[in-house]
Design a protein around this motif. Structure first.
Motif, PDB file in Angstrom:
ATOM      1  N   LEU A 192      -2.800  -2.925 -17.726  1.00 56.48           N
ATOM      2  CA  LEU A 192      -3.112  -1.917 -18.743  1.00 56.48           C
ATOM      3  C   LEU A 192      -4.597  -1.935 -19.068  1.00 56.48           C
ATOM      4  O   LEU A 192      -5.235  -0.885 -19.204  1.00 56.48           O
ATOM      5  N   TYR A 193      -5.175  -3.125 -19.209  1.00 49.06           N
ATOM      6  CA  TYR A 193      -6.606  -3.261 -19.496  1.00 49.06           C
ATOM      7  C   TYR A 193      -7.437  -2.587 -18.401  1.00 49.06           C
ATOM      8  O   TYR A 193      -8.452  -1.925 -18.685  1.00 49.06           O
ATOM      9  N   ALA A 194      -6.983  -2.739 -17.153  1.00 48.41           N
ATOM     10  CA  ALA A 194      -7.737  -2.175 -16.024  1.00 48.41           C
ATOM     11  C   ALA A 194      -7.499  -0.686 -15.853  1.00 48.41           C
ATOM     12  O   ALA A 194      -8.267  -0.010 -15.161  1.00 48.41           O
ATOM     13  N   GLY A 195      -6.444  -0.150 -16.464  1.00 51.42           N
ATOM     14  CA  GLY A 195      -6.097   1.245 -16.247  1.00 51.42           C
ATOM     15  C   GLY A 195      -5.273   1.451 -14.991  1.00 51.42           C
ATOM     16  O   GLY A 195      -5.229   2.543 -14.425  1.00 51.42           O
ATOM     17  N   ALA A 196      -4.591   0.402 -14.541  1.00 53.29           N
ATOM     18  CA  ALA A 196      -3.790   0.446 -13.322  1.00 53.29           C
ATOM     19  C   ALA A 196      -2.401   1.011 -13.607  1.00 53.29           C
ATOM     20  O   ALA A 196      -2.058   1.352 -14.742  1.00 53.29           O
ATOM     21  N   THR A 197      -1.594   1.112 -12.570  1.00 51.96           N
ATOM     22  CA  THR A 197      -0.207   1.572 -12.674  1.00 51.96           C
ATOM     23  C   THR A 197       0.728   0.415 -12.396  1.00 51.96           C
ATOM     24  O   THR A 197       0.491  -0.366 -11.466  1.00 51.96           O
ATOM     25  N   ILE A 198       1.791   0.285 -13.199  1.00 54.24           N
ATOM     26  CA  ILE A 198       2.792  -0.751 -12.952  1.00 54.24           C
ATOM     27  C   ILE A 198       4.135  -0.100 -12.607  1.00 54.24           C
ATOM     28  O   ILE A 198       4.562   0.857 -13.249  1.00 54.24           O
ATOM     29  N   VAL A 199       4.752  -0.598 -11.546  1.00 62.67           N
ATOM     30  CA  VAL A 199       6.081  -0.153 -11.127  1.00 62.67           C
ATOM     31  C   VAL A 199       7.064  -1.181 -11.668  1.00 62.67           C
ATOM     32  O   VAL A 199       7.050  -2.345 -11.258  1.00 62.67           O
ATOM     33  N   VAL A 200       7.893  -0.761 -12.625  1.00 59.62           N
ATOM     34  CA  VAL A 200       8.715  -1.686 -13.397  1.00 59.62           C
ATOM     35  C   VAL A 200      10.164  -1.664 -12.920  1.00 59.62           C
ATOM     36  O   VAL A 200      10.775  -0.595 -12.792  1.00 59.62           O
ATOM     37  N   LEU A 201      10.711  -2.847 -12.659  1.00 61.49           N
ATOM     38  CA  LEU A 201      12.140  -2.998 -12.372  1.00 61.49           C
ATOM     39  C   LEU A 201      12.752  -3.888 -13.454  1.00 61.49           C
ATOM     40  O   LEU A 201      12.179  -4.915 -13.808  1.00 61.49           O
ATOM     41  N   SER A 202      13.916  -3.490 -13.940  1.00 64.86           N
ATOM     42  CA  SER A 202      14.579  -4.277 -14.975  1.00 64.86           C
ATOM     43  C   SER A 202      15.327  -5.465 -14.390  1.00 64.86           C
ATOM     44  O   SER A 202      15.593  -6.449 -15.106  1.00 64.86           O
ATOM     45  N   ARG A 203      15.696  -5.372 -13.138  1.00 59.72           N
ATOM     46  CA  ARG A 203      16.444  -6.441 -12.488  1.00 59.72           C
ATOM     47  C   ARG A 203      15.898  -6.598 -11.080  1.00 59.72           C
ATOM     48  O   ARG A 203      15.651  -5.611 -10.401  1.00 59.72           O
ATOM     49  N   TRP A 204      15.710  -7.832 -10.641  1.00 59.27           N
ATOM     50  CA  TRP A 204      15.195  -8.050  -9.290  1.00 59.27           C
ATOM     51  C   TRP A 204      16.197  -7.522  -8.270  1.00 59.27           C
ATOM     52  O   TRP A 204      17.393  -7.815  -8.331  1.00 59.27           O
ATOM     53  N   ASP A 205      15.713  -6.752  -7.329  1.00 64.83           N
ATOM     54  CA  ASP A 205      16.511  -6.176  -6.245  1.00 64.83           C
ATOM     55  C   ASP A 205      15.573  -6.031  -5.057  1.00 64.83           C
ATOM     56  O   ASP A 205      14.660  -5.200  -5.081  1.00 64.83           O
ATOM     57  N   ARG A 206      15.788  -6.825  -4.024  1.00 60.04           N
ATOM     58  CA  ARG A 206      14.816  -6.857  -2.924  1.00 60.04           C
ATOM     59  C   ARG A 206      14.724  -5.527  -2.187  1.00 60.04           C
ATOM     60  O   ARG A 206      13.654  -5.129  -1.723  1.00 60.04           O
ATOM     61  N   GLU A 207      15.851  -4.799  -2.080  1.00 58.55           N
ATOM     62  CA  GLU A 207      15.833  -3.500  -1.413  1.00 58.55           C
ATOM     63  C   GLU A 207      15.008  -2.499  -2.208  1.00 58.55           C
ATOM     64  O   GLU A 207      14.147  -1.794  -1.671  1.00 58.55           O
ATOM     65  N   VAL A 208      15.259  -2.423  -3.506  1.00 59.24           N
ATOM     66  CA  VAL A 208      14.517  -1.504  -4.368  1.00 59.24           C
ATOM     67  C   VAL A 208      13.046  -1.890  -4.410  1.00 59.24           C
ATOM     68  O   VAL A 208      12.162  -1.024  -4.385  1.00 59.24           O
ATOM     69  N   ALA A 209      12.781  -3.197  -4.440  1.00 61.83           N
ATOM     70  CA  ALA A 209      11.385  -3.659  -4.449  1.00 61.83           C
ATOM     71  C   ALA A 209      10.656  -3.206  -3.189  1.00 61.83           C
ATOM     72  O   ALA A 209       9.514  -2.719  -3.254  1.00 61.83           O
ATOM     73  N   ALA A 210      11.310  -3.341  -2.031  1.00 61.31           N
ATOM     74  CA  ALA A 210      10.680  -2.951  -0.766  1.00 61.31           C
ATOM     75  C   ALA A 210      10.435  -1.439  -0.715  1.00 61.31           C
ATOM     76  O   ALA A 210       9.383  -0.979  -0.262  1.00 61.31           O
ATOM     77  N   ILE A 211      11.415  -0.667  -1.193  1.00 56.49           N
ATOM     78  CA  ILE A 211      11.244   0.794  -1.217  1.00 56.49           C
ATOM     79  C   ILE A 211      10.057   1.170  -2.108  1.00 56.49           C
ATOM     80  O   ILE A 211       9.227   2.010  -1.756  1.00 56.49           O
ATOM     81  N   CYS A 212       9.987   0.550  -3.282  1.00 55.69           N
ATOM     82  CA  CYS A 212       8.894   0.862  -4.214  1.00 55.69           C
ATOM     83  C   CYS A 212       7.545   0.447  -3.656  1.00 55.69           C
ATOM     84  O   CYS A 212       6.540   1.141  -3.868  1.00 55.69           O
ATOM     85  N   MET A 213       7.501  -0.684  -2.949  1.00 53.83           N
ATOM     86  CA  MET A 213       6.232  -1.102  -2.334  1.00 53.83           C
ATOM     87  C   MET A 213       5.736  -0.032  -1.374  1.00 53.83           C
ATOM     88  O   MET A 213       4.539   0.284  -1.327  1.00 53.83           O
ATOM     89  N   GLN A 214       6.653   0.517  -0.592  1.00 53.20           N
ATOM     90  CA  GLN A 214       6.272   1.541   0.370  1.00 53.20           C
ATOM     91  C   GLN A 214       5.977   2.861  -0.332  1.00 53.20           C
ATOM     92  O   GLN A 214       4.948   3.505  -0.061  1.00 53.20           O
TER      93      GLN A 214
END
Length: 562
Positions: free
Chosen positions: A265-287
């Motif tokens: 937030l200080y840098a003005g960046a974007t955060i992709v937030v997941l409420s629960r760890w899910d490796r498939e969703v994490a990989a999709i969001c990374m891409q």
């Protein structure tokens, strides 16, 4: 001993001048600079900086005008990672109050202690956690008087093909209890808060950490100490406004709070937030979102790398994978680097230091290493008894001095006195961790001085677990120790002496199930062993260290991982 600076990150100063401002000001600045830029992306729903600021202001107005929150009041924050968690944090700060972030895995009695100890009368809570928080609401008595209830699905406004957890997708439920109001209604009223009157020396956040006494203690952090690690992390990792961070570490913990929320937030960046760890969703969001930075604990990385089809995802934008809490196994770090080209950058910190006091330099990290002391930190290895500094290579207790140190423990002057020591006229925090410094000035952890179990990066204090287990009517005595675990690093085991009248009527599985209902999952014993007696010293104290050493020897001999 002068610190070895040969491998200090090129181009970075040793001293970092910190902003003399309130942490909320960081949001005002980023919203002014990047109003239309997404700050959070939550299962494909973006929330811009301007929208985030506006909702924060309205929520702060509700806290002040309806809940009666005043300067210095402590406000409980209990949610899973979500836009609402971030909004609640900054709304509490905007109302001139102090955030008490609590573990959403905590059960009723664990939350009750944080509530009564902090004196909080207002809470911002997610709908899925009401079964644990609800019993603490008492609009006319000593409990919570006002609760703002968030529904995660209120912030799911865009179509998504991502796998959304059921508790996140759940619709808003009607509220019946007195003192409760729906988050959406609180924001819709559009109340404007009064002026910001607190500053850098005032309390900002008070995360709770457990200890050898068994009772969690509130770590008093000012806006200055919170600012120290969030700004320091941004500078150390070179985070810019164009960074995209995968924010999956829990925000209630100082590592995720500083590195995956406040810093971006200080840098003005974007955060992709997941409420629960899910490796498939994490990989999709990374891409999908071209994630550049991922802060993770070792168990997440291990699970991620075990994805059978990981090679179908484009992870080429990932420029930094960082974390701490538990050492990353060497083989896993090697596989991560082979896949992504990125070394796993480990760091070290505590709730008492609002995250990192040590981080590995990006240009020359070492594996299973705490790293170098960061900006303005004086870290030493001393003899635990004499506090004499030890030479490189010798093992002793790690002590730290720096701008990120807490003021002390809330309403616990004795624990504060025991935690801080004066060395060469400086106030040092005793970490309770045993370690050594190598010839290059890097710090390594060797062992623990305090009795503690590290389960998936979560600190579990046996005395606290034992104190909770004594509430079971069948338990006469309990001793909690750590056991090696292939996935979690360590897991929790309880050696239990049953009361005579319950022997043969209560099973180990019964105790495990009961414990899971009455305490956070990460600290709940996964192994229970019934014993006739527990070994005692001449003074009558249970000899936990002997039991721990016996278990360690057994693990080493058999190679058994429960």
């Amino acid at each position: 001993m002068p610190q070895n600076t040969a491998h200090w990150p090129p181009g970075l100063p040793r001293h970092l001048t910190l902003p003399q401002t309130h942490v909320f000001y960081n949001l005002e600045v980023s919203a002014a600079r990047f109003p239309d830029k997404p700050f959070t992306v939550f299962y494909d729903t973006p929330l811009t900086y301007a929208q985030f600021l506006r909702e924060t202001e309205y929520l702060a107005g509700h806290l002040q005008q309806v809940c009666g929150v005043k300067s210095g009041d402590r406000v409980l924050l209990c949610m899973q990672n979500s836009p609402q968690w971030a909004l609640a944090f900054y709304a509490i700060l905007r109302s001139n109050a102090v955030v008490v972030p609590v573990n959403p895995m905590n059960r009723v009695e664990e939350l009750r202690h944080c509530l009564t100890d902090s004196g909080a009368q207002v809470a911002l809570v997610a709908q899925d956690l009401l079964p644990q928080v609800g019993p603490l609401v008492d609009a006319t008595g000593e409990g919570l008087r006002h609760v703002v209830v968030a529904t995660y699905s209120d912030h799911l406004r865009a179509p998504t093909d991502l796998r959304v957890p059921d508790f996140v997708a759940a619709p808003r439920l009607p509220l019946q209890a007195e003192g409760m109001v729906a988050w959406a209604d609180a924001v819709a009223a559009g109340r404007v808060p009064g002026p910001l009157t607190t500053g850098p020396e005032d309390l900002c956040a008070m995360p709770y950490t457990s200890g050898t006494t068994g009772l969690p203690k509130g770590c008093m952090h000012t806006h200055r100490s919170v600012m120290s690690t969030l700004v320091g992390g941004v500078r150390w990792f070179g985070t810019t406004q164009d960074a995209v961070c995968l924010s999956v570490l829990p925000f209630f913990h100082v590592t995720g709070l500083s590195g995956s929320l406040n810093g971006p937030l200080y840098a003005g960046a974007t955060i992709v937030v997941l409420s629960r760890w899910d490796r498939e969703v994490a990989a999709i969001c990374m891409q999908r979102y071209r994630v550049t930075m991922w802060q993770a604990i070792s168990t997440m990385v291990i699970d991620f790398l075990a994805h059978p089809e990981l090679d179908r995802f484009d992870l080429s934008h990932l420029a930094c994978v960082r974390g701490g809490g538990a050492a990353m196994p060497d083989a896993v770090a090697a596989r991560l680097q082979a896949l992504t080209g990125q070394a796993y950058i480990e760091g070290y910190g505590m709730s008492e230091t609002m995250a990192a006091t040590h981080i590995n330099p990006l240009h020359r990290p070492k594996r299973q290493c705490l790293g170098l002391p960061v900006f303005d930190v004086d870290a030493r290895v001393v003899d635990p008894d004499t506090l004499t500094e030890l030479p490189a290579g010798d093992t002793g207790e790690i002590v730290v001095h720096g701008p990120q140190l807490m003021q002390g423990y809330w309403h616990n002057p004795q624990a504060t006195r025991e935690t801080f020591v004066d060395i060469d006229g400086k106030r040092f925090l005793r970490t309770g961790d045993l370690g050594h410094v190598d010839a290059d000035g890097y710090f390594f952890m060797t062992d623990r001085l305090k009795r503690m179990i590290n389960a998936s990066g979560f600190k579990v204090w046996p005395a606290e677990v034992e104190a909770l287990m004594y509430h079971h009517p069948a338990i006469q005595e309990a001793c909690v120790i750590g056991v090696r675990d292939a996935r979690r690093g360590e897991t929790v085991k309880a050696l239990v002496v049953l009361r005579k009248e319950h022997r043969g009527r209560v099973s180990e599985d019964d105790v495990i199930a009961w414990a899971h209902e009455h305490m956070a999952a990460y600290k709940s014993p996964r192994i229970v062993e019934f014993v006739e007696t527990l070994p005692r010293s001449g003074s009558g104290k249970v000899m936990w260290r002997e039991l721990q050493e016996q278990q360690a020897a057994r693990d080493a001999t058999t190679g058994h991982f429960p």
